[in-house]
Design a protein around this motif. Structure first.
Motif, PDB file in Angstrom:
ATOM      1  N   VAL A 264      -0.069  -1.113  10.690  1.00  0.00           N
ATOM      2  CA  VAL A 264       0.135   0.508  10.525  1.00  0.00           C
ATOM      3  C   VAL A 264      -0.817   0.990   9.578  1.00  0.00           C
ATOM      4  CG1 VAL A 264       1.963   2.054  10.092  1.00  0.00           C
ATOM      5  CG2 VAL A 264       2.524   0.007  11.370  1.00  0.00           C
ATOM      6  N   TRP A 265      -1.217   2.096  10.023  1.00  0.00           N
ATOM      7  CA  TRP A 265      -2.092   2.882   8.744  1.00  0.00           C
ATOM      8  C   TRP A 265      -1.287   4.163   8.345  1.00  0.00           C
ATOM      9  CZ3 TRP A 265      -3.838   7.824   7.984  1.00  0.00           C
ATOM     10  CH2 TRP A 265      -4.708   8.046   7.305  1.00  0.00           C
ATOM     11  N   ALA A 266      -1.310   4.556   7.218  1.00  0.00           N
ATOM     12  CA  ALA A 266      -0.643   5.852   6.601  1.00  0.00           C
ATOM     13  C   ALA A 266      -1.330   6.096   5.200  1.00  0.00           C
ATOM     14  CB  ALA A 266       0.912   5.707   6.718  1.00  0.00           C
ATOM     15  N   HIS A 267      -1.734   7.572   5.181  1.00  0.00           N
ATOM     16  CA  HIS A 267      -2.159   7.909   4.214  1.00  0.00           C
ATOM     17  C   HIS A 267      -1.099   8.112   2.657  1.00  0.00           C
ATOM     18  CE1 HIS A 267      -4.498  10.283   0.964  1.00  0.00           C
ATOM     19  NE2 HIS A 267      -3.925  11.272   1.266  1.00  0.00           N
ATOM     20  N   THR A 268      -1.391   7.549   1.575  1.00  0.00           N
ATOM     21  CA  THR A 268      -0.600   7.446   0.486  1.00  0.00           C
ATOM     22  C   THR A 268       0.444   6.550   0.544  1.00  0.00           C
ATOM     23  OG1 THR A 268       1.140   9.209   1.184  1.00  0.00           O
ATOM     24  CG2 THR A 268      -0.834   9.895   0.070  1.00  0.00           C
ATOM     25  N   CYS A 269       0.198   5.486   1.567  1.00  0.00           N
ATOM     26  CA  CYS A 269       1.159   4.558   1.675  1.00  0.00           C
ATOM     27  C   CYS A 269       1.605   3.618   0.595  1.00  0.00           C
ATOM     28  CB  CYS A 269       0.941   3.694   2.977  1.00  0.00           C
ATOM     29  SG  CYS A 269      -0.495   2.471   2.638  1.00  0.00           S
ATOM     30  N   TYR A 270       0.382   3.411  -0.504  1.00  0.00           N
ATOM     31  CA  TYR A 270       0.503   2.985  -1.435  1.00  0.00           C
ATOM     32  C   TYR A 270       0.540   3.549  -2.739  1.00  0.00           C
ATOM     33  CZ  TYR A 270      -4.556   2.688  -1.264  1.00  0.00           C
ATOM     34  OH  TYR A 270      -6.011   2.973  -1.091  1.00  0.00           O
ATOM     35  N   ASP A 271       0.757   4.792  -2.658  1.00  0.00           N
ATOM     36  CA  ASP A 271       0.881   5.402  -3.772  1.00  0.00           C
ATOM     37  C   ASP A 271       2.331   5.462  -4.328  1.00  0.00           C
ATOM     38  OD1 ASP A 271      -0.433   8.213  -5.081  1.00  0.00           O
ATOM     39  OD2 ASP A 271       2.044   8.645  -4.985  1.00  0.00           O
ATOM     40  N   PRO A 272       2.503   5.474  -5.826  1.00  0.00           N
ATOM     41  CA  PRO A 272       3.581   5.275  -6.537  1.00  0.00           C
ATOM     42  C   PRO A 272       4.748   6.243  -5.948  1.00  0.00           C
ATOM     43  CG  PRO A 272       1.800   4.915  -7.879  1.00  0.00           C
ATOM     44  CD  PRO A 272       1.204   5.442  -6.769  1.00  0.00           C
ATOM     45  N   ALA A 273       4.271   7.364  -5.773  1.00  0.00           N
ATOM     46  CA  ALA A 273       5.298   8.463  -5.193  1.00  0.00           C
ATOM     47  C   ALA A 273       6.199   8.091  -4.113  1.00  0.00           C
ATOM     48  CB  ALA A 273       4.764   9.758  -5.094  1.00  0.00           C
ATOM     49  N   THR A 274       5.365   7.128  -3.103  1.00  0.00           N
ATOM     50  CA  THR A 274       5.823   6.707  -1.954  1.00  0.00           C
ATOM     51  C   THR A 274       6.580   5.390  -2.262  1.00  0.00           C
ATOM     52  OG1 THR A 274       4.101   7.397  -0.615  1.00  0.00           O
ATOM     53  CG2 THR A 274       5.349   5.646   0.423  1.00  0.00           C
ATOM     54  N   LEU A 275       5.988   4.516  -3.024  1.00  0.00           N
ATOM     55  CA  LEU A 275       6.684   3.196  -3.317  1.00  0.00           C
ATOM     56  C   LEU A 275       7.905   3.132  -4.155  1.00  0.00           C
ATOM     57  CD1 LEU A 275       3.261   1.026  -3.762  1.00  0.00           C
ATOM     58  CD2 LEU A 275       4.709   1.109  -1.744  1.00  0.00           C
ATOM     59  N   ARG A 276       8.014   3.999  -5.066  1.00  0.00           N
ATOM     60  CA  ARG A 276       9.181   4.056  -6.095  1.00  0.00           C
ATOM     61  C   ARG A 276      10.408   4.136  -5.502  1.00  0.00           C
ATOM     62  NH1 ARG A 276       5.741   6.961 -10.046  1.00  0.00           N
ATOM     63  NH2 ARG A 276       6.449   8.969  -9.064  1.00  0.00           N
ATOM     64  N   PRO A 277      10.440   5.110  -4.341  1.00  0.00           N
ATOM     65  CA  PRO A 277      11.820   5.413  -3.628  1.00  0.00           C
ATOM     66  C   PRO A 277      12.065   4.217  -2.784  1.00  0.00           C
ATOM     67  CG  PRO A 277      10.148   6.985  -3.028  1.00  0.00           C
ATOM     68  CD  PRO A 277       9.605   6.611  -3.891  1.00  0.00           C
ATOM     69  N   LEU A 278      10.970   3.680  -2.170  1.00  0.00           N
ATOM     70  CA  LEU A 278      11.260   2.411  -1.379  1.00  0.00           C
ATOM     71  C   LEU A 278      11.939   1.186  -2.022  1.00  0.00           C
ATOM     72  CD1 LEU A 278       8.084   2.818   0.905  1.00  0.00           C
ATOM     73  CD2 LEU A 278      10.332   3.155   1.394  1.00  0.00           C
ATOM     74  N   GLY A 279      11.437   0.942  -3.256  1.00  0.00           N
ATOM     75  CA  GLY A 279      12.250  -0.205  -3.966  1.00  0.00           C
ATOM     76  C   GLY A 279      11.569  -1.284  -3.173  1.00  0.00           C
ATOM     77  N   ASP A 280      12.524  -2.164  -2.881  1.00  0.00           N
ATOM     78  CA  ASP A 280      12.197  -3.555  -2.067  1.00  0.00           C
ATOM     79  C   ASP A 280      12.025  -3.432  -0.827  1.00  0.00           C
ATOM     80  OD1 ASP A 280      14.800  -3.306  -1.760  1.00  0.00           O
ATOM     81  OD2 ASP A 280      15.558  -5.108  -2.440  1.00  0.00           O
ATOM     82  N   GLN A 281      12.181  -2.026  -0.391  1.00  0.00           N
ATOM     83  CA  GLN A 281      12.145  -2.034   1.153  1.00  0.00           C
ATOM     84  C   GLN A 281      10.632  -1.434   1.711  1.00  0.00           C
ATOM     85  OE1 GLN A 281      15.513   0.116   2.932  1.00  0.00           O
ATOM     86  NE2 GLN A 281      16.132   0.414   0.812  1.00  0.00           N
ATOM     87  N   ALA A 282       9.863  -1.868   0.723  1.00  0.00           N
ATOM     88  CA  ALA A 282       8.292  -1.300   1.153  1.00  0.00           C
ATOM     89  C   ALA A 282       7.794  -2.322   1.940  1.00  0.00           C
ATOM     90  CB  ALA A 282       7.486  -1.232  -0.298  1.00  0.00           C
ATOM     91  N   PRO A 283       7.287  -1.948   3.143  1.00  0.00           N
ATOM     92  CA  PRO A 283       6.507  -2.984   4.141  1.00  0.00           C
ATOM     93  C   PRO A 283       5.416  -3.331   3.758  1.00  0.00           C
ATOM     94  CG  PRO A 283       6.361  -0.717   4.769  1.00  0.00           C
ATOM     95  CD  PRO A 283       7.213  -0.715   3.467  1.00  0.00           C
ATOM     96  N   GLU A 284       4.977  -4.545   3.445  1.00  0.00           N
ATOM     97  CA  GLU A 284       3.796  -5.106   3.211  1.00  0.00           C
ATOM     98  C   GLU A 284       2.999  -5.264   4.134  1.00  0.00           C
ATOM     99  OE1 GLU A 284       3.504  -8.711   0.197  1.00  0.00           O
ATOM    100  OE2 GLU A 284       5.586  -9.059   0.812  1.00  0.00           O
ATOM    101  N   GLY A 285       1.621  -5.066   3.968  1.00  0.00           N
ATOM    102  CA  GLY A 285       0.492  -5.285   5.159  1.00  0.00           C
ATOM    103  C   GLY A 285       0.161  -3.501   5.730  1.00  0.00           C
ATOM    104  N   VAL A 286       0.892  -2.819   5.372  1.00  0.00           N
ATOM    105  CA  VAL A 286       0.528  -1.413   5.717  1.00  0.00           C
ATOM    106  C   VAL A 286      -0.884  -0.749   5.226  1.00  0.00           C
ATOM    107  CG1 VAL A 286       1.066   1.028   5.925  1.00  0.00           C
ATOM    108  CG2 VAL A 286       2.825  -0.636   6.288  1.00  0.00           C
TER     109      VAL A 286
END
Length: 413
Positions: A264-286
């Motif tokens: 999967v590809w998505a812009h800002t996928c690893y930006d903190p504003a995206t990752l912070r609300p995901l917590g431990d539900q962030a998908p690795e490898g995107v």
């Protein structure tokens, strides 16, 4: 008769003395002058952005970055900048209404903000008609400084033309050929996908579009979409989404284990504003692109910015904090360069202006008022128990900016 002549001479001397005194006061500056008043005048900025709902995380970062810039400018004895805010609730019609209210009732000199790309375009049109400069630090539509660009709009963040080019460069280096396109059904979603696909077919002519999927803004159940895409078995899924949809979609990717079958590809996928609300539900490898991280680039300038931001807000800055910060710095330095608070003179000063930023030199290109900064691409990974972007590569502005010729051509249509 002699007495009358003496009185006449005395009167003339008094009149001459008064004239000399007035002239002396004007030269010395003891009297008030328009220039002295103008130099002390504060520039008032009306900020329209999304401060409630899922996209508020981006607007809050932008606002805090801007506030930090204003504070730093004031600390150095620079121009005085004031601001007021309005919440558009991610609705373009409310954005325009607030912009009009800020100009007509609050008498703001500049407008700024708008995380929603459609809002950016709507407010930009009003700015053009009312001749009020507008600094966009949230909406990413390429049209803002592209086909719909004009003298009164500036953008301090990469737009979808730039994002699309950067994403295409990243994907062109992979073996994937069969592509599925998907995203939120609004301006930003379509624009980023259209630009990426256009660039990818140029860089990698043998790619194939297997299909497209579009969901409504605010969608909460992505499982049916993911199941349909998974059954089509593309080599890669390219997604254009943001705000609350971005977080919800990433959670669904994790929950369904999609990346185990399809990259999967998505812009800002690893930006903190995206990752912070995901917590431990962030998908690795995107995979994805992003112009800024608190630890990237690893430079003294970025470390100083991060330290100042953390001291002020007790958190690390994300990309949108950088965009708001640059908006404030560009404005402050343009006022100083212009030596005036006249809006037209400030616009002239902003055109082609280059400033130092946490990501290096940044320029507001004279021809289209689009900021030129580097972009990184990488993947989400868990490092020391924390999700972040890894395997990062940097693309220079020259590699990803649309040409001036292309912009002028788009505007001429």
């Amino acid at each position: 008769m002699v007495s009358m002549v003496g009185k006449k001479k005395s009167s003339n001397l008094i009149r001459l003395g008064s004239m000399l005194l007035i002239a002396a006061l004007m030269v010395s500056g003891c009297g008030s002058s328009p220039k002295a008043t103008t130099e002390k005048k504060a520039i008032k900025v009306g900020i329209v952005d999304t401060y409630t709902g899922g996209a508020a995380v981006y607007a809050k970062d932008s606002l805090d970055g801007f506030k930090l810039a204003v504070k730093e400018i004031a600390a150095k004895g620079g121009p005085k900048i004031e601001f007021v805010t309005r919440d558009d609730e991610f609705k373009p019609d409310k954005s325009t209404s607030w912009a009009k209210e800020l100009v007509m009732k609050e008498s703001v000199d500049f407008l700024a903000g708008t995380t929603n790309s459609a809002s950016s375009l709507a407010v930009s049109q009003y700015a053009k008609e009312s001749k009020v400069p507008f600094i966009v630090w949230g909406g990413m539509s390429a049209q803002t400084t592209g086909a719909a660009g004009h003298r009164y709009v500036f953008s301090t963040l990469p737009n979808t033309a730039i994002i699309g080019k950067a994403g295409a460069v990243q994907l062109s280096k992979t073996p994937y050929k069969k592509v599925w396109l998907a995203g939120s059904d609004y301006e930003y979603g379509h624009s980023v996908i259209d630009n990426l696909w256009s660039n990818l077919t140029t860089l990698k002519p043998d790619v194939q579009k297997m299909g497209e999927t579009w969901w409504r803004v605010g969608e909460t159940d992505f499982t049916p979409y993911i199941n349909a895409i998974r059954s089509a078995k593309p080599d890669v899924l390219v997604v254009g989404t943001g705000g609350a949809d971005m977080v919800a979609f990433m959670k669904a990717v994790k929950a369904t284990g999609l990346t185990q079958d399809i990259p999967v590809w998505a812009h800002t996928c690893y930006d903190p504003a995206t990752l912070r609300p995901l917590g431990d539900q962030a998908p690795e490898g995107v995979m994805g692109t992003n112009p800024y991280l608190a630890n990237y680039p690893d430079t003294p300038e970025n470390k100083a910015f991060v330290e100042a931001f953390k001291k002020e807000y007790s958190r690390e800055p994300a990309a949108f904090a950088l965009y708001g910060y640059m908006g404030g710095q560009f404005l402050g330095q343009a006022i100083e360069k212009a030596g005036s608070t006249d809006k037209e003179k400030i616009i002239d000063a902003m055109e082609g202006l280059t400033i130092n930023t946490p990501v290096g030199k940044a320029t507001l290109r004279k021809e289209d008022h689009q900021v030129a900064i580097p972009m990184s691409y990488g993947v989400i990974a868990k490092v020391n128990g924390v999700f972040t972007g890894t395997d990062l590569h940097t693309l220079s502005p020259e590699e990803i900016m649309p040409s001036v010729e292309a912009i002028l051509k788009a505007r001429s249509k």
